[in-house]
Design a protein around this motif. Sequence first.
Motif, PDB file in Angstrom:
ATOM      1  N   ARG A 197       0.837  -1.200   0.000  1.00 59.25           N
ATOM      2  CA  ARG A 197       0.000   0.000   0.000  1.00 59.25           C
ATOM      3  C   ARG A 197       0.872   1.251   0.000  1.00 59.25           C
ATOM      4  O   ARG A 197       2.030   1.240   0.410  1.00 59.25           O
ATOM      5  N   ASN A 198       0.272   2.349  -0.474  1.00 57.18           N
ATOM      6  CA  ASN A 198       0.946   3.653  -0.536  1.00 57.18           C
ATOM      7  C   ASN A 198       2.208   3.594  -1.397  1.00 57.18           C
ATOM      8  O   ASN A 198       3.156   4.346  -1.195  1.00 57.18           O
ATOM      9  N   VAL A 199       2.234   2.671  -2.341  1.00 59.48           N
ATOM     10  CA  VAL A 199       3.341   2.537  -3.286  1.00 59.48           C
ATOM     11  C   VAL A 199       2.719   2.442  -4.673  1.00 59.48           C
ATOM     12  O   VAL A 199       1.673   1.808  -4.842  1.00 59.48           O
ATOM     13  N   ARG A 200       3.375   3.063  -5.654  1.00 62.68           N
ATOM     14  CA  ARG A 200       2.848   2.981  -7.020  1.00 62.68           C
ATOM     15  C   ARG A 200       2.677   1.525  -7.409  1.00 62.68           C
ATOM     16  O   ARG A 200       3.577   0.716  -7.251  1.00 62.68           O
ATOM     17  N   TYR A 201       1.506   1.210  -7.894  1.00 58.42           N
ATOM     18  CA  TYR A 201       1.265  -0.197  -8.190  1.00 58.42           C
ATOM     19  C   TYR A 201       0.560  -0.431  -9.512  1.00 58.42           C
ATOM     20  O   TYR A 201       0.743  -1.453 -10.147  1.00 58.42           O
ATOM     21  N   HIS A 202      -0.283   0.504  -9.956  1.00 65.05           N
ATOM     22  CA  HIS A 202      -1.078   0.214 -11.148  1.00 65.05           C
ATOM     23  C   HIS A 202      -0.252   0.462 -12.396  1.00 65.05           C
ATOM     24  O   HIS A 202       0.637   1.315 -12.419  1.00 65.05           O
ATOM     25  N   LEU A 203      -0.522  -0.326 -13.445  1.00 67.49           N
ATOM     26  CA  LEU A 203       0.235  -0.197 -14.684  1.00 67.49           C
ATOM     27  C   LEU A 203       0.107   1.212 -15.265  1.00 67.49           C
ATOM     28  O   LEU A 203       1.057   1.754 -15.826  1.00 67.49           O
ATOM     29  N   GLN A 204      -1.055   1.846 -15.135  1.00 63.28           N
ATOM     30  CA  GLN A 204      -1.221   3.199 -15.641  1.00 63.28           C
ATOM     31  C   GLN A 204      -0.385   4.190 -14.841  1.00 63.28           C
ATOM     32  O   GLN A 204       0.154   5.149 -15.387  1.00 63.28           O
ATOM     33  N   GLU A 205      -0.261   3.971 -13.534  1.00 61.86           N
ATOM     34  CA  GLU A 205       0.576   4.843 -12.725  1.00 61.86           C
ATOM     35  C   GLU A 205       2.040   4.712 -13.132  1.00 61.86           C
ATOM     36  O   GLU A 205       2.773   5.693 -13.208  1.00 61.86           O
ATOM     37  N   GLN A 206       2.480   3.489 -13.414  1.00 62.75           N
ATOM     38  CA  GLN A 206       3.843   3.296 -13.869  1.00 62.75           C
ATOM     39  C   GLN A 206       4.055   4.014 -15.199  1.00 62.75           C
ATOM     40  O   GLN A 206       5.110   4.600 -15.441  1.00 62.75           O
ATOM     41  N   GLY A 207       3.055   3.973 -16.062  1.00 61.92           N
ATOM     42  CA  GLY A 207       3.194   4.632 -17.353  1.00 61.92           C
ATOM     43  C   GLY A 207       3.201   6.145 -17.229  1.00 61.92           C
ATOM     44  O   GLY A 207       3.980   6.832 -17.884  1.00 61.92           O
ATOM     45  N   ARG A 208       2.330   6.693 -16.364  1.00 60.78           N
ATOM     46  CA  ARG A 208       2.294   8.144 -16.197  1.00 60.78           C
ATOM     47  C   ARG A 208       3.566   8.680 -15.569  1.00 60.78           C
ATOM     48  O   ARG A 208       3.999   9.788 -15.865  1.00 60.78           O
ATOM     49  N   SER A 209       4.173   7.912 -14.666  1.00 61.45           N
ATOM     50  CA  SER A 209       5.392   8.376 -14.012  1.00 61.45           C
ATOM     51  C   SER A 209       6.578   8.420 -14.971  1.00 61.45           C
ATOM     52  O   SER A 209       7.537   9.144 -14.738  1.00 61.45           O
ATOM     53  N   ASN A 210       6.511   7.627 -16.042  1.00 68.71           N
ATOM     54  CA  ASN A 210       7.549   7.626 -17.076  1.00 68.71           C
ATOM     55  C   ASN A 210       8.929   7.377 -16.480  1.00 68.71           C
ATOM     56  O   ASN A 210       9.911   8.031 -16.848  1.00 68.71           O
ATOM     57  N   GLN A 211       9.029   6.478 -15.559  1.00 69.94           N
ATOM     58  CA  GLN A 211      10.314   6.120 -14.980  1.00 69.94           C
ATOM     59  C   GLN A 211      10.262   4.684 -14.488  1.00 69.94           C
ATOM     60  O   GLN A 211       9.200   4.129 -14.261  1.00 69.94           O
ATOM     61  N   ARG A 212      11.444   4.112 -14.318  1.00 71.61           N
ATOM     62  CA  ARG A 212      11.534   2.749 -13.855  1.00 71.61           C
ATOM     63  C   ARG A 212      11.280   2.694 -12.353  1.00 71.61           C
ATOM     64  O   ARG A 212      11.383   3.708 -11.662  1.00 71.61           O
ATOM     65  N   PRO A 213      10.920   1.500 -11.823  1.00 72.07           N
ATOM     66  CA  PRO A 213      10.724   1.388 -10.370  1.00 72.07           C
ATOM     67  C   PRO A 213      11.973   1.815  -9.606  1.00 72.07           C
ATOM     68  O   PRO A 213      13.104   1.496  -9.995  1.00 72.07           O
ATOM     69  N   ASN A 214      11.772   2.553  -8.512  1.00 70.10           N
ATOM     70  CA  ASN A 214      12.888   3.104  -7.752  1.00 70.10           C
ATOM     71  C   ASN A 214      13.382   2.184  -6.656  1.00 70.10           C
ATOM     72  O   ASN A 214      14.490   2.375  -6.151  1.00 70.10           O
ATOM     73  N   ASN A 215      12.571   1.213  -6.249  1.00 66.20           N
ATOM     74  CA  ASN A 215      12.977   0.341  -5.149  1.00 66.20           C
ATOM     75  C   ASN A 215      12.307  -1.016  -5.317  1.00 66.20           C
ATOM     76  O   ASN A 215      11.551  -1.248  -6.274  1.00 66.20           O
ATOM     77  N   ALA A 216      12.606  -1.906  -4.366  1.00 64.38           N
ATOM     78  CA  ALA A 216      12.104  -3.279  -4.459  1.00 64.38           C
ATOM     79  C   ALA A 216      10.581  -3.332  -4.377  1.00 64.38           C
ATOM     80  O   ALA A 216       9.946  -4.150  -5.046  1.00 64.38           O
ATOM     81  N   LYS A 217       9.980  -2.466  -3.573  1.00 64.53           N
ATOM     82  CA  LYS A 217       8.527  -2.493  -3.423  1.00 64.53           C
ATOM     83  C   LYS A 217       7.826  -2.051  -4.702  1.00 64.53           C
ATOM     84  O   LYS A 217       6.811  -2.636  -5.102  1.00 64.53           O
ATOM     85  N   GLU A 218       8.345  -1.017  -5.339  1.00 72.02           N
ATOM     86  CA  GLU A 218       7.741  -0.572  -6.594  1.00 72.02           C
ATOM     87  C   GLU A 218       7.892  -1.634  -7.679  1.00 72.02           C
ATOM     88  O   GLU A 218       6.976  -1.858  -8.476  1.00 72.02           O
ATOM     89  N   LEU A 219       9.042  -2.286  -7.710  1.00 74.28           N
ATOM     90  CA  LEU A 219       9.242  -3.349  -8.686  1.00 74.28           C
ATOM     91  C   LEU A 219       8.293  -4.518  -8.418  1.00 74.28           C
ATOM     92  O   LEU A 219       7.715  -5.086  -9.348  1.00 74.28           O
ATOM     93  N   PHE A 220       8.120  -4.872  -7.143  1.00 76.32           N
ATOM     94  CA  PHE A 220       7.178  -5.942  -6.798  1.00 76.32           C
ATOM     95  C   PHE A 220       5.764  -5.572  -7.223  1.00 76.32           C
ATOM     96  O   PHE A 220       5.039  -6.401  -7.797  1.00 76.32           O
ATOM     97  N   ASN A 221       5.347  -4.348  -6.927  1.00 80.33           N
ATOM     98  CA  ASN A 221       3.996  -3.927  -7.301  1.00 80.33           C
ATOM     99  C   ASN A 221       3.794  -3.931  -8.815  1.00 80.33           C
ATOM    100  O   ASN A 221       2.708  -4.254  -9.312  1.00 80.33           O
ATOM    101  N   LEU A 222       4.844  -3.565  -9.558  1.00 83.16           N
ATOM    102  CA  LEU A 222       4.734  -3.574 -11.020  1.00 83.16           C
ATOM    103  C   LEU A 222       4.532  -4.992 -11.543  1.00 83.16           C
ATOM    104  O   LEU A 222       3.629  -5.249 -12.347  1.00 83.16           O
ATOM    105  N   ARG A 223       5.353  -5.940 -11.099  1.00 85.57           N
ATOM    106  CA  ARG A 223       5.209  -7.325 -11.545  1.00 85.57           C
ATOM    107  C   ARG A 223       3.899  -7.932 -11.042  1.00 85.57           C
ATOM    108  O   ARG A 223       3.240  -8.702 -11.747  1.00 85.57           O
ATOM    109  N   HIS A 224       3.506  -7.575  -9.832  1.00 91.39           N
ATOM    110  CA  HIS A 224       2.233  -8.038  -9.267  1.00 91.39           C
ATOM    111  C   HIS A 224       1.069  -7.573 -10.143  1.00 91.39           C
ATOM    112  O   HIS A 224       0.169  -8.349 -10.475  1.00 91.39           O
ATOM    113  N   ALA A 225       1.097  -6.296 -10.538  1.00 91.70           N
ATOM    114  CA  ALA A 225       0.013  -5.748 -11.358  1.00 91.70           C
ATOM    115  C   ALA A 225      -0.009  -6.384 -12.744  1.00 91.70           C
ATOM    116  O   ALA A 225      -1.076  -6.622 -13.318  1.00 91.70           O
ATOM    117  N   GLN A 226       1.170  -6.682 -13.298  1.00 95.24           N
ATOM    118  CA  GLN A 226       1.220  -7.308 -14.618  1.00 95.24           C
ATOM    119  C   GLN A 226       0.596  -8.697 -14.595  1.00 95.24           C
ATOM    120  O   GLN A 226      -0.088  -9.091 -15.545  1.00 95.24           O
TER     121      GLN A 226
END
Length: 560
Positions: A254-283
Amino acid sequence: MWRNFFSRKRRDDEEMESVMHWLASNSSHERTPIHTSILSGNKHVEELLQGHEVRARRELRMEKEIFYKLVKVFRDSNLLTNSREVSVEEQLAIFLFCLSTNASNRTIQERFQHSGETISRYFNAVLEAVVSLSSRIIQLPTINTPIQISSNPKFMPYFKDCIGAIDGTHVPITICPSLQDPYRNRKGGLSQNVMVACDFKCQFVHVSAGWEGSASDARVLQDALAHGFYVPSGKYYLVDAGYANTPNFIALFRNVRYHLQEQGRSNQRPNNAKELFNLRHAQLRNHVERIIGVLKMRFPILKCASYYPIDAQSDIVIASCVVHNFIKQNDGSDNWLNQNSMQVNPTEIVDVPDGDEEYEDDVLSMNERRRAGNIRRNQIAEARGEQAAAGGEAARGEQAAAGEAAEVEQAAAGEAAEVEQAAGGEAAEVEQAAGGELTEREKGAGREPAAAASKELGGRRPREEREKGAGGKISAGREASSRREPNTLAQTKVFNTVKILWVPKQALRCIHIALLCVEENPEHRPTMQEVVHMLSCQNVVLPKPQCPAYLWTEMARAHS
């Protein structure tokens, strides 16, 4: 008294006789049929199955060959049989037409040319037959790692124990006013809360329908666990923020970027392990969101409030999932489904919630396992983050090394080409100057250039004649050297680059270095490594060039 009794009985008998006579006289009249269209229901279905694939797919919501396979399953299982007027094909077509249009009974009567009672009877018969297939077609996944995970390094081995994804969705309903309150969702509409679990082949593995719209997603999941749904030991499903994070149901941070659209709007790669986990989780969890969208586009009745009994409305959801799985298991396509393919009136579509946005801590059994779930989630995230960091550093190191090697090779090839070009230019200028001087002397003496040159050189033949007398080997060699092209791709790129970036200051420096390379004393000439260093480092002070060997040799020959 008896006289009154018999007179009353005789009067009743006369009245009954008159009624019977009237009924007998009216029963002789034939009833006039209402549905008299030439295109009967049976002919309409035949026309669909023998016509264009697009029309059949739009009406039946599946390919024609899959429709035939489903009919065969019903016949082989003895779930449906032909009647005197309605075949199994027409019965199934009536059912699918209802799911695709949410049409009223009267509309279906007109389409298939049957009475309302016939339509209702066969719709319920097919609905019951499809639901009875649910245990055969909707099955829990195996404990093996899905191929969609094992074959993808983004997910393997970190999600190797994941066997599917779970989400909740709302389906509009119609119910009598006295029972509406529990079914009212957070948007104020009436709906049933449906929990679906799917695998990564976009097939349903469990469906729980019929829960009130006010029920939370976590409570529906709790009820499903109590009625046949289970998770194998060591395995887990992916869930969204509406569920508790437990060892068997892994939610995102929670309170970490997680949705694929949020990752796209941020236009940057995950900054830490939690963001990377949320990205793969959402995929991965996107599979369940996609399957719900496909189901509702294939059977738009799930977007509308139908007027069937409440129990039938729950069975319609399960039957739709069964048909969807049957289509996927027989390699059916869903690429043709879109908003334009739906045959319902847009005004009938009801806006319902997508699912709970946050877990409400309302399931005690799940609350007790949240700590263990957090530990497992952290382990997955940390392992995934370490691997990504190591892989990123290795990739960056390899890329830097390859780039540096390419730059060195390109610089070396470029400098060699520039040196050769500069030396050739100087030689040409010296030769031209010497030839001009000889011409001046010849003209001053009033003799022919060839004779004067022969005398001044001590009777020796001119160089051109000597080269020609030697069989033209020297001239041919020089001509071939002048036509020689760079022997590597790097040199070709350097020559093209030099043409673009050539400026006077760089030209003078290259000429300076070239003169150093053609000095008369070979010991004074720089090595190739020194040449590369001189060209790559602009701050290096170049030594003063000495006499070029070719120049003084030609001048000595000219003055001898």
